[in-house]
Each structure stands twice: as C-alpha cells, then as structure tokens.
Design a protein around this motif. Structure first.
Motif, PDB file in Angstrom:
ATOM      1  N   ASN A 105       0.808  -1.223   0.000  1.00 41.65           N
ATOM      2  CA  ASN A 105       0.000   0.000   0.000  1.00 41.65           C
ATOM      3  C   ASN A 105       0.844   1.276   0.000  1.00 41.65           C
ATOM      4  O   ASN A 105       0.481   2.279   0.614  1.00 41.65           O
ATOM      5  CB  ASN A 105      -0.955   0.027   1.195  1.00 41.65           C
ATOM      6  CG  ASN A 105      -2.023  -1.045   1.102  1.00 41.65           C
ATOM      7  OD1 ASN A 105      -2.443  -1.424   0.010  1.00 41.65           O
ATOM      8  ND2 ASN A 105      -2.437  -1.566   2.248  1.00 41.65           N
TER       9      ASN A 105
ATOM     10  N   SER B 296      -5.462   4.824  -5.668  1.00 37.85           N
ATOM     11  CA  SER B 296      -5.920   4.352  -4.366  1.00 37.85           C
ATOM     12  C   SER B 296      -5.827   2.835  -4.293  1.00 37.85           C
ATOM     13  O   SER B 296      -6.121   2.128  -5.256  1.00 37.85           O
ATOM     14  CB  SER B 296      -7.369   4.776  -4.113  1.00 37.85           C
ATOM     15  OG  SER B 296      -7.474   6.180  -4.040  1.00 37.85           O
TER      16      SER B 296
ATOM     17  N   THR C 102      -3.909  10.729   3.214  1.00 32.19           N
ATOM     18  CA  THR C 102      -4.885   9.918   3.934  1.00 32.19           C
ATOM     19  C   THR C 102      -5.711  10.793   4.862  1.00 32.19           C
ATOM     20  O   THR C 102      -5.204  11.723   5.488  1.00 32.19           O
ATOM     21  CB  THR C 102      -4.208   8.820   4.791  1.00 32.19           C
ATOM     22  OG1 THR C 102      -3.307   9.431   5.711  1.00 32.19           O
ATOM     23  CG2 THR C 102      -3.459   7.827   3.930  1.00 32.19           C
TER      24      THR C 102
ATOM     25  N   GLU D 139     -10.283   7.265   4.068  1.00 31.52           N
ATOM     26  CA  GLU D 139      -9.619   7.235   2.778  1.00 31.52           C
ATOM     27  C   GLU D 139      -8.653   6.065   2.696  1.00 31.52           C
ATOM     28  O   GLU D 139      -8.185   5.548   3.703  1.00 31.52           O
ATOM     29  CB  GLU D 139      -8.872   8.542   2.512  1.00 31.52           C
ATOM     30  CG  GLU D 139      -9.786   9.690   2.178  1.00 31.52           C
ATOM     31  CD  GLU D 139      -8.996  10.886   1.668  1.00 31.52           C
ATOM     32  OE1 GLU D 139      -7.759  10.844   1.716  1.00 31.52           O
ATOM     33  OE2 GLU D 139      -9.645  11.851   1.223  1.00 31.52           O
ATOM     34  N   GLN D 140      -8.333   5.640   1.476  1.00 33.34           N
ATOM     35  CA  GLN D 140      -7.421   4.545   1.258  1.00 33.34           C
ATOM     36  C   GLN D 140      -6.031   5.057   0.942  1.00 33.34           C
ATOM     37  O   GLN D 140      -5.860   6.196   0.519  1.00 33.34           O
ATOM     38  CB  GLN D 140      -7.938   3.670   0.107  1.00 33.34           C
ATOM     39  CG  GLN D 140      -9.306   3.056   0.395  1.00 33.34           C
ATOM     40  CD  GLN D 140      -9.876   2.354  -0.826  1.00 33.34           C
ATOM     41  OE1 GLN D 140      -9.526   2.680  -1.953  1.00 33.34           O
ATOM     42  NE2 GLN D 140     -10.745   1.401  -0.594  1.00 33.34           N
ATOM     43  N   LYS D 141      -5.048   4.217   1.135  1.00 34.82           N
ATOM     44  CA  LYS D 141      -3.686   4.585   0.814  1.00 34.82           C
ATOM     45  C   LYS D 141      -3.484   4.522  -0.691  1.00 34.82           C
ATOM     46  O   LYS D 141      -4.293   3.954  -1.421  1.00 34.82           O
ATOM     47  CB  LYS D 141      -2.720   3.646   1.540  1.00 34.82           C
ATOM     48  CG  LYS D 141      -2.786   3.796   3.063  1.00 34.82           C
ATOM     49  CD  LYS D 141      -1.790   2.892   3.747  1.00 34.82           C
ATOM     50  CE  LYS D 141      -1.851   3.080   5.263  1.00 34.82           C
ATOM     51  NZ  LYS D 141      -0.886   2.200   5.967  1.00 34.82           N
ATOM     52  N   THR D 142      -2.383   5.098  -1.147  1.00 34.96           N
ATOM     53  CA  THR D 142      -2.142   5.181  -2.580  1.00 34.96           C
ATOM     54  C   THR D 142      -0.757   4.669  -2.939  1.00 34.96           C
ATOM     55  O   THR D 142       0.145   4.633  -2.093  1.00 34.96           O
ATOM     56  CB  THR D 142      -2.270   6.628  -3.088  1.00 34.96           C
ATOM     57  OG1 THR D 142      -1.269   7.438  -2.457  1.00 34.96           O
ATOM     58  CG2 THR D 142      -3.648   7.183  -2.797  1.00 34.96           C
TER      59      THR D 142
END
Length: 370
Positions: free
Chosen positions: A123, A226, A247, A251-254
C-alpha cells in the motif's frame, strides 16, 4: 521549457500573487468593501485564454515502438488519440483524432503495462517519499538488464536531462535562484526534496544526480492510485512532501504508477477535458483509461488536471516544473492564507514595479539567447 523560461513564467505568477495580495490588503483595510474581483491577464501571460492548437504528429522511431508495444499488449483506442507537438510551445501532448462526447472512453491501457513504483501489497509504505519512488524506478526498471529490455519501448520515450521535454523543478535550482522564487513554502519544500534525495541516495548507494532525475520523473509523470485496505482510524489528515493530503479518515492509501501513453497528456488548471479512470480495478485484467469529461472536438488537445486537480502554481512548479498561463486555485490559496503564503506586501523583498522590470530584462535576455 528551459530553466530561464521557467523563472520568467514564475515571476509572471509572482506579479499576479503580488497584485492579488494588494487587492486582499486593500479589501481588509476597507472593512466591508468587496474586493474588486479584477481579472488579471496579459497578452499570452497569466490569465490568457489558450488559442486553438494545430499539432504536428510525433512520428519518431521511439514513439512508433511504444505504440507497437502497447498494441501487442492489447491496448485499445490508440487510433482515437494521437501523440503530437504543439507548434507554439514545442510541448508534446495527446490530441483527439475524432469527436468525443462527455463520458466517452477514448483509449485504455492494460494494467499490466503500468509500472508500479512500489509493492502494491504494501500500500505504498515502501515508497513514503518521492525520492523512494524514484529509487524504486531505478532499481525495478532501469538497472536490471532484463527489466530495462522489457520496458525499453516505454523508457525510451521518457524525457532525458536537458531535453526539450525536461522542465526542471526548483530542487534543481541554485540557492540564489531559489531565493528569487519569493515564496517560503515553495523554497522550503524544494530544499526538503533535495535533502530527501541526498538521504535516500546515500542509503541505497545511488548517485544523487541519477536519483534526483528519477525523483523528477516520479513527481512529474506518476499517477497516484488508491489501494484497497483498512481505513485510517485517525481523523488527522496526513500530507506527503508535495503538500497533498494522502490519507484522511475513511480514505485509502495510494501507490504511484507510470502509465505509458496516457502520461503524455498535458495539464490544464482551469478547463481540463479528460481524466484518468481505472476500469475493473478488482480484476486481474484491469485497465487505465482516458475518459472525456466534456465534449472534445477532433484536433483538440486532450488535457487532464495533474495531482489532485487542486494544485496551485506553487505545487505545479514544485512537482512538474512549469507555471500555467491561468490557475483559478491561486486566488483561493492566497485568500485562505496560512501555510507560509504571503498575505502582506511587507514580506516581499521587491516592489511590483521592480518585478516587472526584472521580468522584462529576463525576457529580453532569453530572446537574445534564442
């Protein structure tokens, strides 16, 4: 754009920042009077509307090899979009070969053709900074002979140091040139990136020169995607070294990825007509697609909004090495203040007239050199 032309463009932006700051100071002093809302523009400068562009197709051998490679990997719609050059600026970009309606997918690239700059299973945690992403680019795709050969059709189309497609970012500037930028946040972040490059290069046994350029490629060409994973529990947002939120709660990690062909799309701050779309991301045969966000006529340049689409000219210069002709985000940034933004005329080391004189002298010098 070479470095002197980049500085000319930035000084033009500083003139607008100074004008907007003056408007803001006058507005505050008036106590209740509305800001004039005067639109700042000059012929071909900040605030100018772009003209219709007739491009010259890119028929170079490297570009043809890239197209052949992508076709062999079952990329779709490559005939709908053409790589070409703007005759006015010499910038390479993407141009529509047919009319597109809003929402239309113009082309799509298999996800197997994208170059991830970190391990997707982590991630993005193995590339916490752009310098780490640059190091991964070197160690995953450039240095291993087999990888370099596999990805040669794409790697050979990337800009090289000093080429016409290389727009140097402020971390390449001298300390004296950095001082001319007159914007504390921009100067600080450019110096921080230099230090990140130095630290990562020393840690991994890379030269600072090769890592600085690889970091520039990562900053200027990679898309943030994402990743699925557990949501952040904290409500405090986290920021990357580009000053962007990475983040927030929910929210999601990128991770950063390089997407061949699509990464040749140029930026438009005010009216982009396309965006990157990920199709079927949960499947093995996912696609990176270029989607029209408004009607596009045949021959028009296809543009996207870089970063999170809310980049001020500060972020665009820091990460991509250019300053747009117009950027609606700049006025919002100055009105908001904070984050080391200049909101008082007392903090500028030169006057508006002095900056205009400096700009005129630099333009004359550049024209003589050209």
């Amino acid at each position: 754009m070479n470095q002197s032309k980049t500085m000319i463009a930035w000084i033009s932006v500083l003139l607008v920042f100074l004008s907007l700051s003056l408007q803001r100071v006058n507005s505050l002093a008036a106590r209740g009077k509305k800001a004039s809302g005067q639109k700042v523009s000059s012929g071909g400068g900040f605030g100018a509307k772009p003209n219709t562009i007739l491009h010259s197709p890119d028929t170079s051998e490297s570009t043809q090899k890239l197209l052949q490679f992508l076709q062999s990997q079952n990329a779709e719609g490559l005939g709908n979009v053409e790589i070409g050059y703007c005759p006015d600026t010499g910038a390479r970009g993407l141009f529509a070969t047919k009319n597109f309606k809003q929402g239309k997918i113009m082309c799509r690239i298999p996800s197997d053709c994208a170059l991830a700059l970190s391990d997707p299973s982590k991630n993005g945690e193995d590339a916490p900074t752009l310098a780490h992403g640059g190091a991964n680019f070197l160690n995953m795709y450039m240095k291993p002979a087999n990888a370099r050969q596999t990805w040669a059709p794409y790697l050979d189309t990337l800009p090289t140091m000093g080429s016409a497609q290389f727009d140097s970012t402020p971390d390449f500037f001298s300390d004296e040139e950095l001082g001319l930028l007159e914007f504390p946040r921009l100067i600080r972040q450019a110096k921080e990136r230099r230090e990140q490059v130095r630290a990562v290069a020393d840690e991994l046994g890379l030269t600072r020169e090769e890592l600085q350029f690889a970091t520039w490629l990562t900053a200027s060409r990679a898309f943030c995607i994402s990743m699925s994973g557990e949501e952040e529990e904290t409500e405090v947002p986290k920021y990357d070294e580009r000053g962007q939120v990475i983040t927030k709660a929910g929210e999601q990690k990128t991770i950063r990825v390089l997407v061949p062909f699509i990464d040749m799309a140029n930026h438009n701050s005010d009216q982009p007509n396309a965006k990157l779309t990920l199709i079927d991301p949960e499947k093995d045969d996912a696609w990176f697609a270029l989607e029209a966000t408004r009607p596009i006529a045949v021959g028009k340049e296809i543009t996207i909004a870089y970063g999170n689409g809310l980049e001020s000219s500060v972020e665009l210069l820091l990460n991509y090495g250019f300053v747009p002709h117009s950027n609606r985000i700049d006025e919002f940034m100055l009105k908001k203040g904070g984050d080391e933004a200049i909101t008082s005329l007392d903090r500028w080391s030169t006057t508006l007239e002095e900056d205009k004189t400096m700009l005129s002298m630099m333009e004359e010098s550049t024209e003589e050199n050209d």
